[in-house]
Motif scaffolding. Structure first.
Motif, PDB file in Angstrom:
ATOM      1  N   GLY A 202      -4.508  -8.473  -1.945  1.00  0.00           N
ATOM      2  CA  GLY A 202      -3.820  -8.846  -0.710  1.00  0.00           C
ATOM      3  C   GLY A 202      -4.808  -9.355   0.313  1.00  0.00           C
ATOM      4  N   ARG A 203      -4.562  -8.993   1.562  1.00  0.00           N
ATOM      5  CA  ARG A 203      -5.451  -9.410   2.639  1.00  0.00           C
ATOM      6  C   ARG A 203      -5.620  -8.280   3.637  1.00  0.00           C
ATOM      7  NH1 ARG A 203      -2.246 -13.359   6.951  1.00  0.00           N
ATOM      8  NH2 ARG A 203      -1.174 -11.659   8.009  1.00  0.00           N
ATOM      9  N   ALA A 204      -6.712  -8.353   4.390  1.00  0.00           N
ATOM     10  CA  ALA A 204      -6.950  -7.431   5.504  1.00  0.00           C
ATOM     11  C   ALA A 204      -7.880  -8.141   6.460  1.00  0.00           C
ATOM     12  CB  ALA A 204      -7.580  -6.125   5.014  1.00  0.00           C
ATOM     13  N   GLY A 205      -7.782  -7.781   7.738  1.00  0.00           N
ATOM     14  CA  GLY A 205      -8.688  -8.410   8.672  1.00  0.00           C
ATOM     15  C   GLY A 205      -8.327  -8.216  10.117  1.00  0.00           C
ATOM     16  N   LEU A 206      -8.900  -9.090  10.924  1.00  0.00           N
ATOM     17  CA  LEU A 206      -8.769  -9.053  12.373  1.00  0.00           C
ATOM     18  C   LEU A 206      -8.285 -10.420  12.838  1.00  0.00           C
ATOM     19  CD1 LEU A 206     -12.236  -7.402  12.979  1.00  0.00           C
ATOM     20  CD2 LEU A 206     -10.036  -6.270  13.319  1.00  0.00           C
TER      21      LEU A 206
ATOM     22  N   ALA B 241      -0.303  -6.369  -2.146  1.00  0.00           N
ATOM     23  CA  ALA B 241       0.662  -6.538  -3.225  1.00  0.00           C
ATOM     24  C   ALA B 241       1.294  -5.178  -3.522  1.00  0.00           C
ATOM     25  CB  ALA B 241      -0.034  -7.083  -4.472  1.00  0.00           C
ATOM     26  N   ARG B 242       2.544  -5.196  -3.931  1.00  0.00           N
ATOM     27  CA  ARG B 242       3.250  -3.942  -4.167  1.00  0.00           C
ATOM     28  C   ARG B 242       2.510  -3.051  -5.174  1.00  0.00           C
ATOM     29  NH1 ARG B 242       9.493  -3.857  -5.720  1.00  0.00           N
ATOM     30  NH2 ARG B 242       9.206  -6.073  -5.302  1.00  0.00           N
ATOM     31  N   SER B 243       1.874  -3.665  -6.174  1.00  0.00           N
ATOM     32  CA  SER B 243       1.140  -2.884  -7.182  1.00  0.00           C
ATOM     33  C   SER B 243      -0.048  -2.139  -6.581  1.00  0.00           C
ATOM     34  CB  SER B 243       0.652  -3.804  -8.300  1.00  0.00           C
ATOM     35  OG  SER B 243      -0.235  -4.782  -7.779  1.00  0.00           O
ATOM     36  N   ALA B 244      -0.487  -2.542  -5.398  1.00  0.00           N
ATOM     37  CA  ALA B 244      -1.642  -1.913  -4.746  1.00  0.00           C
ATOM     38  C   ALA B 244      -1.232  -0.846  -3.731  1.00  0.00           C
ATOM     39  CB  ALA B 244      -2.493  -2.983  -4.057  1.00  0.00           C
ATOM     40  N   TRP B 245       0.061  -0.632  -3.545  1.00  0.00           N
ATOM     41  CA  TRP B 245       0.538   0.358  -2.581  1.00  0.00           C
ATOM     42  C   TRP B 245       0.268   1.774  -3.088  1.00  0.00           C
ATOM     43  CZ3 TRP B 245       6.142  -1.520  -1.001  1.00  0.00           C
ATOM     44  CH2 TRP B 245       6.029  -2.772  -0.375  1.00  0.00           C
ATOM     45  N   GLY B 246       0.029   2.685  -2.154  1.00  0.00           N
ATOM     46  CA  GLY B 246      -0.074   4.103  -2.483  1.00  0.00           C
ATOM     47  C   GLY B 246      -1.412   4.550  -3.024  1.00  0.00           C
ATOM     48  N   HIS B 247      -2.431   3.691  -2.950  1.00  0.00           N
ATOM     49  CA  HIS B 247      -3.759   4.042  -3.465  1.00  0.00           C
ATOM     50  C   HIS B 247      -4.793   4.225  -2.359  1.00  0.00           C
ATOM     51  CE1 HIS B 247      -2.405   3.188  -7.550  1.00  0.00           C
ATOM     52  NE2 HIS B 247      -1.885   2.060  -7.087  1.00  0.00           N
ATOM     53  N   GLY B 248      -4.374   4.109  -1.091  1.00  0.00           N
ATOM     54  CA  GLY B 248      -5.307   4.247   0.019  1.00  0.00           C
ATOM     55  C   GLY B 248      -6.098   2.981   0.314  1.00  0.00           C
ATOM     56  N   TYR B 249      -5.762   1.864  -0.333  1.00  0.00           N
ATOM     57  CA  TYR B 249      -6.508   0.621  -0.114  1.00  0.00           C
ATOM     58  C   TYR B 249      -6.353   0.095   1.307  1.00  0.00           C
ATOM     59  CZ  TYR B 249      -6.833   0.234  -5.264  1.00  0.00           C
ATOM     60  OH  TYR B 249      -7.085   0.448  -6.591  1.00  0.00           O
ATOM     61  N   ALA B 250      -5.153   0.178   1.865  1.00  0.00           N
ATOM     62  CA  ALA B 250      -4.940  -0.341   3.222  1.00  0.00           C
ATOM     63  C   ALA B 250      -5.831   0.412   4.216  1.00  0.00           C
ATOM     64  CB  ALA B 250      -3.469  -0.242   3.626  1.00  0.00           C
ATOM     65  N   THR B 251      -5.878   1.735   4.086  1.00  0.00           N
ATOM     66  CA  THR B 251      -6.715   2.541   4.980  1.00  0.00           C
ATOM     67  C   THR B 251      -8.186   2.209   4.786  1.00  0.00           C
ATOM     68  OG1 THR B 251      -5.082   4.316   4.973  1.00  0.00           O
ATOM     69  CG2 THR B 251      -7.331   4.912   5.621  1.00  0.00           C
ATOM     70  N   GLU B 252      -8.616   2.094   3.542  1.00  0.00           N
ATOM     71  CA  GLU B 252     -10.019   1.793   3.239  1.00  0.00           C
ATOM     72  C   GLU B 252     -10.419   0.419   3.796  1.00  0.00           C
ATOM     73  OE1 GLU B 252     -12.666   1.462  -0.836  1.00  0.00           O
ATOM     74  OE2 GLU B 252     -11.021   2.916  -0.788  1.00  0.00           O
TER      75      GLU B 252
ATOM     76  N   CYS C 191     -12.650  -3.119   8.348  1.00  0.00           N
ATOM     77  CA  CYS C 191     -12.382  -4.138   9.379  1.00  0.00           C
ATOM     78  C   CYS C 191     -12.639  -3.581  10.772  1.00  0.00           C
ATOM     79  CB  CYS C 191     -10.939  -4.631   9.272  1.00  0.00           C
ATOM     80  SG  CYS C 191     -10.588  -5.551   7.768  1.00  0.00           S
ATOM     81  N   ARG C 192     -12.242  -2.340  10.995  1.00  0.00           N
ATOM     82  CA  ARG C 192     -12.473  -1.703  12.289  1.00  0.00           C
ATOM     83  C   ARG C 192     -13.970  -1.584  12.572  1.00  0.00           C
ATOM     84  NH1 ARG C 192     -11.656   4.413  12.818  1.00  0.00           N
ATOM     85  NH2 ARG C 192     -13.708   4.120  11.956  1.00  0.00           N
TER      86      ARG C 192
END
Length: 183
Positions: A75-79, A98-109, A114-115
């Motif tokens: 997917g994507r992440a950023g500022l 992507a839905r397959s990447a949900w629930g693994h803590g990737y968004a938080t990581e 990015c922060r």
């Protein structure tokens, strides 16, 4: 364009090979649930062109998100600089997986990386995040990375037609509030 690395993720420049999985994400009704209409392949490709141009112009923006272990596009992440039409200003942190990447803590990581880039490399004093009032998963990520919400900051997104996606929440974090959070 700087790359960011975490234990499991690589945040990197967009590649041609990302266009197809990005388009699949933008055509997925669950991924787009809180974002509005599905995008055509042409619309999706145009977003990548815009993200690349903005990153090159500013030195920050949306990175493509990749699994370091498998090389899979996640997917994507950023500022991003807040659009002038919004009732507030600043730099917004975000993610879309992507839905397959949900629930693994990737968004938080990814968001923590990015922060750290925003506060460290860019020297920002504050980073904000927004989503619809109904997107509880995204709000949970915002809290996990140390952001807080003041309900007085909630707003109607002027770019969204009247309906369930218009009412949004605003979360904030300041550089001095990040002590003790890992990145």
């Amino acid at each position: 364009m700087p790359e960011l690395r975490t234990d499991r993720l690589l945040l990197r420049r967009w590649r041609e090979s990302d266009l197809e999985p990005w388009a699949a994400m933008n055509a997925d009704s669950e991924v787009r649930r809180y974002l509005g209409e599905l995008l055509t392949r042409e619309q999706s490709d145009a977003t990548v062109t815009l993200m690349r141009a903005e990153f090159d112009a500013r030195g920050f923006g949306w990175w493509a998100l990749e699994s370091r272990e498998t090389g899979e596009f996640l997917g994507r992440a950023g500022l991003d600089v807040v659009d002038e039409s919004m009732p507030f200003a600043g730099v917004d942190i975000g993610w879309r997986l992507a839905r397959s990447a949900w629930g693994h803590g990737y968004a938080t990581e990814a968001a923590l990386a990015c922060r750290a880039f925003g506060f460290g490399t860019l020297g920002l004093s504050e980073i904000i995040a927004t989503t619809t009032v109904h997107n509880l998963r995204s709000q949970a990520v915002m809290r996990r990375i140390g952001m807080t919400r003041d309900p007085a900051d909630d707003f109607d997104d002027p770019s969204v037609p009247e309906g369930p996606l218009r009412r949004c929440v605003l979360y904030r974090t300041r550089r001095e509030e990040t002590h003790g959070l890992h990145h």
